[in-house]
Design a protein around this motif. Structure first.
Motif, PDB file in Angstrom:
ATOM      1  N   SER A 240       0.838  -1.202   0.000  1.00 31.08           N
ATOM      2  CA  SER A 240       0.000   0.000   0.000  1.00 31.08           C
ATOM      3  C   SER A 240       0.873   1.251   0.000  1.00 31.08           C
ATOM      4  CB  SER A 240      -0.966   0.007   1.187  1.00 31.08           C
ATOM      5  OG  SER A 240      -0.264   0.124   2.403  1.00 31.08           O
ATOM      6  N   VAL A 241       2.038   1.174   0.594  1.00 27.87           N
ATOM      7  CA  VAL A 241       2.984   2.293   0.557  1.00 27.87           C
ATOM      8  C   VAL A 241       3.680   2.324  -0.801  1.00 27.87           C
ATOM      9  CG1 VAL A 241       5.041   3.297   1.620  1.00 27.87           C
ATOM     10  CG2 VAL A 241       3.287   2.237   3.057  1.00 27.87           C
ATOM     11  N   ALA A 242       4.073   1.143  -1.279  1.00 23.58           N
ATOM     12  CA  ALA A 242       4.782   1.060  -2.564  1.00 23.58           C
ATOM     13  C   ALA A 242       3.936   1.575  -3.724  1.00 23.58           C
ATOM     14  CB  ALA A 242       5.204  -0.381  -2.839  1.00 23.58           C
TER      15      ALA A 242
ATOM     16  N   GLY B 242       8.239   4.725  -1.326  1.00 24.29           N
ATOM     17  CA  GLY B 242       7.730   3.391  -1.037  1.00 24.29           C
ATOM     18  C   GLY B 242       7.971   2.423  -2.181  1.00 24.29           C
ATOM     19  N   LEU B 243       7.766   2.882  -3.413  1.00 26.20           N
ATOM     20  CA  LEU B 243       7.964   2.024  -4.581  1.00 26.20           C
ATOM     21  C   LEU B 243       9.437   1.645  -4.720  1.00 26.20           C
ATOM     22  CD1 LEU B 243       6.805   0.570  -7.025  1.00 26.20           C
ATOM     23  CD2 LEU B 243       6.912   2.732  -8.292  1.00 26.20           C
ATOM     24  N   LYS B 244      10.309   2.610  -4.556  1.00 27.11           N
ATOM     25  CA  LYS B 244      11.742   2.333  -4.663  1.00 27.11           C
ATOM     26  C   LYS B 244      12.216   1.421  -3.524  1.00 27.11           C
ATOM     27  CE  LYS B 244      14.129   6.072  -5.569  1.00 27.11           C
ATOM     28  NZ  LYS B 244      14.552   7.474  -5.765  1.00 27.11           N
ATOM     29  N   SER B 245      11.657   1.584  -2.365  1.00 25.33           N
ATOM     30  CA  SER B 245      11.995   0.712  -1.242  1.00 25.33           C
ATOM     31  C   SER B 245      11.575  -0.732  -1.531  1.00 25.33           C
ATOM     32  CB  SER B 245      11.317   1.224   0.034  1.00 25.33           C
ATOM     33  OG  SER B 245      11.560   0.365   1.110  1.00 25.33           O
ATOM     34  N   PHE B 246      10.386  -0.892  -2.104  1.00 23.79           N
ATOM     35  CA  PHE B 246       9.893  -2.225  -2.466  1.00 23.79           C
ATOM     36  C   PHE B 246      10.814  -2.856  -3.511  1.00 23.79           C
ATOM     37  CE2 PHE B 246       7.421  -5.302  -4.812  1.00 23.79           C
ATOM     38  CZ  PHE B 246       6.695  -5.954  -3.832  1.00 23.79           C
TER      39      PHE B 246
END
Length: 177
Positions: free
Chosen positions: A96-98, A104-108
């Motif tokens: 949901s963050v990504a 969030g997307l880059k972290s995922f």
């Protein structure tokens, strides 16, 4: 004599494949590690290049939106690796963050590729030669699964080019060449 020659040729062919993976196995593994980094860098460049306000935008109603497509491309990598390589379950950030922020997307994406790179580096040479039933489609050695993952990721990532074009933007450069 002909049967003996055919048997020897078959034996050389069969062991040549194993030798190529065995003696050059690190070359193959090294190439696969480079592909994982290429995938990561491509997906990160896409996340960086698309305005966050367009992450949930779709080109057509049937497709995933931009962020969903990148999460699918990155998320399939550890899912397939954990299923077939026995590397344990990945711990990935909340989708949901990504799906709703660049950070969030880059972290995922980074978590997915950190997991996959660790799994590939930790895979024994013997395990790489084990043949498995790959989704009921074919029987392949585990080392080849990494190549199949690469094809899936690049195919999936390429589909978001339409998201960039829809908004008159060029996608990030494809750095393979």
């Amino acid at each position: 004599m002909r049967t003996l020659n055919n048997a020897l040729a078959l034996l050389l062919f069969a062991t040549g494949g194993l030798a190529a993976q065995g003696s050059a196995g690190e070359d193959v593994r090294g190439a696969q590690l480079k592909k994982l980094e290429l995938e990561r860098n491509t997906l990160i460049a896409m996340a960086d290049s698309m305005p966050e306000s367009l992450y949930r935008d779709k080109v057509t109603p049937e497709q995933r939106d931009f962020a969903q497509q990148l999460v699918h491309a990155a998320g399939a990598v550890p899912m397939i690796a954990s299923r077939f390589m026995g590397a344990g379950q990945p711990s990935l950030p909340d989708t949901s963050v990504a799906l709703n922020s660049e950070e969030g997307l880059k972290s995922f994406i980074n978590a997915a590729y950190d997991y996959a790179i660790g799994a590939l580096q930790g895979q024994s040479d013997e395990d790489r030669l084990v043949v498995v039933d790959f989704f009921g489609m074919m029987e392949i050695p585990k080392w080849q699964i990494w190549d199949e993952i690469h094809v899936h990721t690049m195919w999936t990532a390429g589909q978001v080019v339409a998201n960039f074009r829809k908004h008159g933007m060029a996608p990030p450069a494809f750095t393979f060449f």
